[in-house]
Motif scaffolding. Structure first.
Motif, mmCIF file in Angstrom:
data_model
loop_
_atom_site.group_PDB
_atom_site.id
_atom_site.type_symbol
_atom_site.label_atom_id
_atom_site.label_comp_id
_atom_site.label_asym_id
_atom_site.label_seq_id
_atom_site.Cartn_x
_atom_site.Cartn_y
_atom_site.Cartn_z
ATOM 1 N N LEU A 26 0.826 -1.208 0.000
ATOM 2 C CA LEU A 26 0.000 0.000 0.000
ATOM 3 C C LEU A 26 0.860 1.258 0.000
ATOM 4 N N LEU A 27 1.924 1.244 0.793
ATOM 5 C CA LEU A 27 2.816 2.408 0.849
ATOM 6 C C LEU A 27 3.453 2.678 -0.504
ATOM 7 N N VAL A 28 3.964 1.639 -1.142
ATOM 8 C CA VAL A 28 4.654 1.797 -2.427
ATOM 9 C C VAL A 28 3.705 2.329 -3.492
ATOM 10 N N ASN A 29 2.460 1.861 -3.488
ATOM 11 C CA ASN A 29 1.526 2.237 -4.549
ATOM 12 C C ASN A 29 0.776 3.533 -4.259
ATOM 13 N N TYR A 30 0.646 3.914 -2.994
ATOM 14 C CA TYR A 30 -0.048 5.152 -2.664
ATOM 15 C C TYR A 30 0.889 6.358 -2.593
ATOM 16 N N GLN A 31 2.181 6.150 -2.401
ATOM 17 C CA GLN A 31 3.091 7.266 -2.179
ATOM 18 C C GLN A 31 3.182 8.177 -3.410
ATOM 19 N N HIS A 32 3.469 9.434 -3.150
ATOM 20 C CA HIS A 32 3.630 10.426 -4.212
ATOM 21 C C HIS A 32 4.993 10.235 -4.878
ATOM 22 N N PRO A 33 5.088 10.475 -6.196
ATOM 23 C CA PRO A 33 6.395 10.336 -6.872
ATOM 24 C C PRO A 33 7.492 11.204 -6.251
ATOM 25 N N ASP A 34 7.115 12.345 -5.652
ATOM 26 C CA ASP A 34 8.121 13.217 -5.026
ATOM 27 C C ASP A 34 8.777 12.564 -3.810
ATOM 28 N N ASP A 35 8.106 11.568 -3.216
ATOM 29 C CA ASP A 35 8.647 10.898 -2.024
ATOM 30 C C ASP A 35 9.389 9.605 -2.363
ATOM 31 N N ALA A 36 9.523 9.305 -3.632
ATOM 32 C CA ALA A 36 10.232 8.079 -4.014
ATOM 33 C C ALA A 36 11.705 8.190 -3.649
ATOM 34 N N ASN A 37 12.235 7.086 -3.064
ATOM 35 C CA ASN A 37 13.653 6.993 -2.696
ATOM 36 C C ASN A 37 14.079 8.062 -1.692
ATOM 37 N N GLN A 38 13.165 8.493 -0.830
ATOM 38 C CA GLN A 38 13.495 9.415 0.253
ATOM 39 C C GLN A 38 12.418 9.314 1.331
ATOM 40 N N ALA A 39 12.559 10.130 2.395
ATOM 41 C CA ALA A 39 11.606 10.116 3.516
ATOM 42 C C ALA A 39 11.444 8.705 4.073
ATOM 43 N N TYR A 40 12.574 8.037 4.334
ATOM 44 C CA TYR A 40 12.506 6.637 4.774
ATOM 45 C C TYR A 40 11.957 6.502 6.196
ATOM 46 N N PHE A 41 12.292 7.445 7.080
ATOM 47 C CA PHE A 41 11.788 7.343 8.449
ATOM 48 C C PHE A 41 10.263 7.494 8.504
ATOM 49 N N LYS A 43 8.209 6.738 6.196
ATOM 50 C CA LYS A 43 7.673 5.523 5.575
ATOM 51 C C LYS A 43 7.691 4.359 6.560
ATOM 52 N N PHE A 44 8.775 4.257 7.344
ATOM 53 C CA PHE A 44 8.853 3.206 8.360
ATOM 54 C C PHE A 44 7.747 3.371 9.390
ATOM 55 N N VAL A 45 7.491 4.622 9.797
ATOM 56 C CA VAL A 45 6.441 4.895 10.783
ATOM 57 C C VAL A 45 5.070 4.539 10.210
ATOM 58 N N VAL A 46 4.847 4.844 8.921
ATOM 59 C CA VAL A 46 3.568 4.529 8.277
ATOM 60 C C VAL A 46 3.327 3.020 8.266
ATOM 61 N N VAL A 47 4.325 2.247 7.841
ATOM 62 C CA VAL A 47 4.173 0.790 7.784
ATOM 63 C C VAL A 47 3.962 0.222 9.188
ATOM 64 N N LEU A 48 4.740 0.714 10.154
ATOM 65 C CA LEU A 48 4.595 0.238 11.537
ATOM 66 C C LEU A 48 3.216 0.575 12.085
ATOM 67 N N GLY A 49 2.746 1.812 11.848
ATOM 68 C CA GLY A 49 1.442 2.223 12.364
ATOM 69 C C GLY A 49 0.303 1.429 11.760
ATOM 70 N N LEU A 50 0.327 1.246 10.437
ATOM 71 C CA LEU A 50 -0.727 0.459 9.791
ATOM 72 C C LEU A 50 -0.707 -0.989 10.270
ATOM 73 N N GLY A 415 -1.055 6.548 -5.865
ATOM 74 C CA GLY A 415 0.066 7.124 -6.599
ATOM 75 C C GLY A 415 0.245 8.618 -6.405
ATOM 76 N N GLY A 416 -0.417 9.213 -5.401
ATOM 77 C CA GLY A 416 -0.291 10.660 -5.223
ATOM 78 C C GLY A 416 -0.476 11.113 -3.788
ATOM 79 N N THR A 417 -0.085 10.292 -2.820
ATOM 80 C CA THR A 417 -0.262 10.635 -1.407
ATOM 81 C C THR A 417 1.074 11.013 -0.786
ATOM 82 N N LEU A 418 1.171 12.241 -0.287
ATOM 83 C CA LEU A 418 2.387 12.687 0.386
ATOM 84 C C LEU A 418 2.476 12.060 1.777
ATOM 85 N N MET A 419 3.699 12.024 2.319
ATOM 86 C CA MET A 419 3.910 11.339 3.593
ATOM 87 C C MET A 419 3.192 12.013 4.761
#
Length: 472
Positions: A26-41, A43-50, A415-419
């Motif tokens: 879900l994270l990979v497919n919902y994330q915005h292209p601007d957040d690709a390959n960055q904002a790793y922390f 992203k970790f919090v999002v996966v852990l929270g979900l 494909g267009g959700t910011l962190m």
């Protein structure tokens, strides 16, 4: 019984791994292209929270299955060999509270920090906000726990005289107890003055869970009430309002021109707001204009998506249109199924919770009969109904979040959700998940009796000093 416990542990581990993988997807497919390959922390919090939210919902069915593991045991210590569900409940919900009130705000402050600053300064600024929040929360929790962190249980003192052990047993409706003169048991004949209040101090983790439940109940009451209707009806109306046929090229050009005009106007409005922000003006009018632009931008993106569905392009245009039609048919089928589940939920709430005494156990009996058919069938149905309620909360949050002035707009888009939107919605889901579990443990009290969840969310929460009135 040991084989059953081992199977339960294996299922629990497999489910946790599946939940983690689904959330990464879900994270990979919902994330915005601007957040690709960055904002790793973040992203970790999002996966852990979900993952924590999903696992916490599925823990109640696991708690029921864990109780059944020692149901037919012939010795008293059998249940000590099952999973320590009470400790697991407290651990998950303490982690839930830490994520909602500390980790997610820190991640949002860090992500939304000034990008021109160094990473160290952004971490320092986020830590200052988080430490301030932690100090305030610690003071409030400490004071409340010290003053009113006690449980008041209403008990009845019973006593009776002794009698010789009978050689024969003659019980009847006129003589329900031992003894020739005993026509009523002590519990019925005791005077009202025998009722007393037994006070004891609750544990701090249980108190934190109780407070988080009360806070989440406010959001759950609003979003859950709206979402249980909006979730199925939204899918059905989406099918009804679907594009019936592919439009012509001239119609496509006309609609695209209008959307392009709106896009240019929005760009000018966004540039004006950016200039206003640089000049240091961030008053109430500025924030109102920002929200208005965000709302119009979201609507523009939806219109663009609808136009692309009505006029598919490329070499596989026919395949794309066929998939679009199948997608709307799937929404219709899921909407009908969701409507059935929503009606079952509302009916169960009315006849089991609102009417006292309950007219029927309703879904409780359905789950028990399904368990008789196959060991985990009722538990699986129970898990589905609990998880559906969480989905209803999410649907209600998405519906009201675009319409209420005091709620920041954080739409979720494929494909267009910011962190920051991800983090906001994850925090909302985590906060409501506690209340969903508490509500399910009450709504299905007959099926989930003698579980660790009912001990925490039932007896303790109903008797906590001060909080019990809010709970009722």
């Amino acid at each position: 019984m040991g084989d059953f416990n081992l199977a339960l542990v294996i299922v629990a581990v497999v489910v946790c791994v599946i939940v983690f993988l689904v959330n990464v997807y879900l994270l990979v497919n919902y994330q915005h292209p601007d957040d690709a390959n960055q904002a790793y922390f973040p992203k970790f919090v999002v996966v852990l929270g979900l993952s924590v939210a999903a696992i916490s919902i599925l823990m109640l069915p696991a708690d029921v299955a864990n109780r059944q593991a020692c149901r037919h045991a012939i010795y008293n210590g059998a249940c000590s060999l099952t999973l320590p569900m009470k400790d697991l409940w407290l651990a998950v919900y303490i982690l839930d509270a830490v994520l909602v009130f500390f980790v997610i705000p820190f991640a949002m402050f860090f992500y939304e920090g000034d990008q021109d600053k160094s990473v160290g300064k952004r971490i320092k600024s986020a830590l200052m906000w988080m430490v301030t929040t932690a100090i305030v929360c610690a003071l409030v929790l400490g004071i409340l726990y010290g003053l009113v962190g006690k449980v008041d249980f209403t008990i009845r003192h019973l006593s009776s005289s002794t009698t010789s052990f009978p050689s024969t047993w003659t019980f009847s409706s006129g003589q329900p107890c031992i003894g020739s003169d005993a026509h009523q048991c002590s519990a019925f004949s005791a005077s009202p003055s025998s009722e007393k209040t037994w006070t004891m101090r609750t544990t701090f983790p249980e108190y934190v869970v109780a407070l988080a439940t009360i806070v989440g109940s406010v959001l759950f009451a609003i979003f859950g009430g709206v979402g249980i209707a909006c979730l199925p009806l939204g899918l059905i109306f989406s099918f009804i309002r679907r594009p019936k046929a592919v439009i012509t090229r001239s119609q496509y050009i006309k609609e695209a021109t209008e959307l392009g005009k709106k896009a240019r106007e929005l760009k000018k409005a966004a540039e004006a707001l950016h200039q206003e922000e640089r000049s240091g003006s961030k008053g109430r009018k500025f924030r109102k204009n920002v929200k208005e632009v965000e709302k119009e931008l979201f609507q523009l993106e939806e219109d663009v998506k609808l136009l692309e569905e009505m006029y598919p392009q490329g070499e596989k245009a026919e395949t794309t249109w066929a998939l679009t039609v199948l997608g709307y048919l799937a929404k219709f089928v899921l909407g009908i199924l969701g409507l059935i589940v929503s009606v079952a939920w509302v009916t169960h709430i009315i006849i089991y919770l609102l009417i006292d005494p309950p007219l029927s156990p309703f879904l409780n009996e359905v789950f028990i009969k399904l368990d008789d058919v196959w060991g985990l069938l009722g538990t699986a149905a129970f898990a589905f109904f609990c998880f559906y309620l969480l989905l209803a909360v999410i649907a209600g949050a998405m519906m009201l979040g675009l319409r209420l002035v005091f709620i920041t707009i954080h739409p979720m888009k494929w494909g267009g959700t910011l962190m920051n939107s991800f983090l906001f919605n994850v925090g909302l889901i985590l906060l409501c998940s506690i209340s969903v579990i508490q509500f399910c443990s009450t709504a299905f009290a007959y099926y989930a009796q003698a579980t660790a969840a009912q001990e925490i969310f039932g007896h303790t929460l109903e008797s906590l000093r001060g909080i019990k009135y809010l709970y009722k």
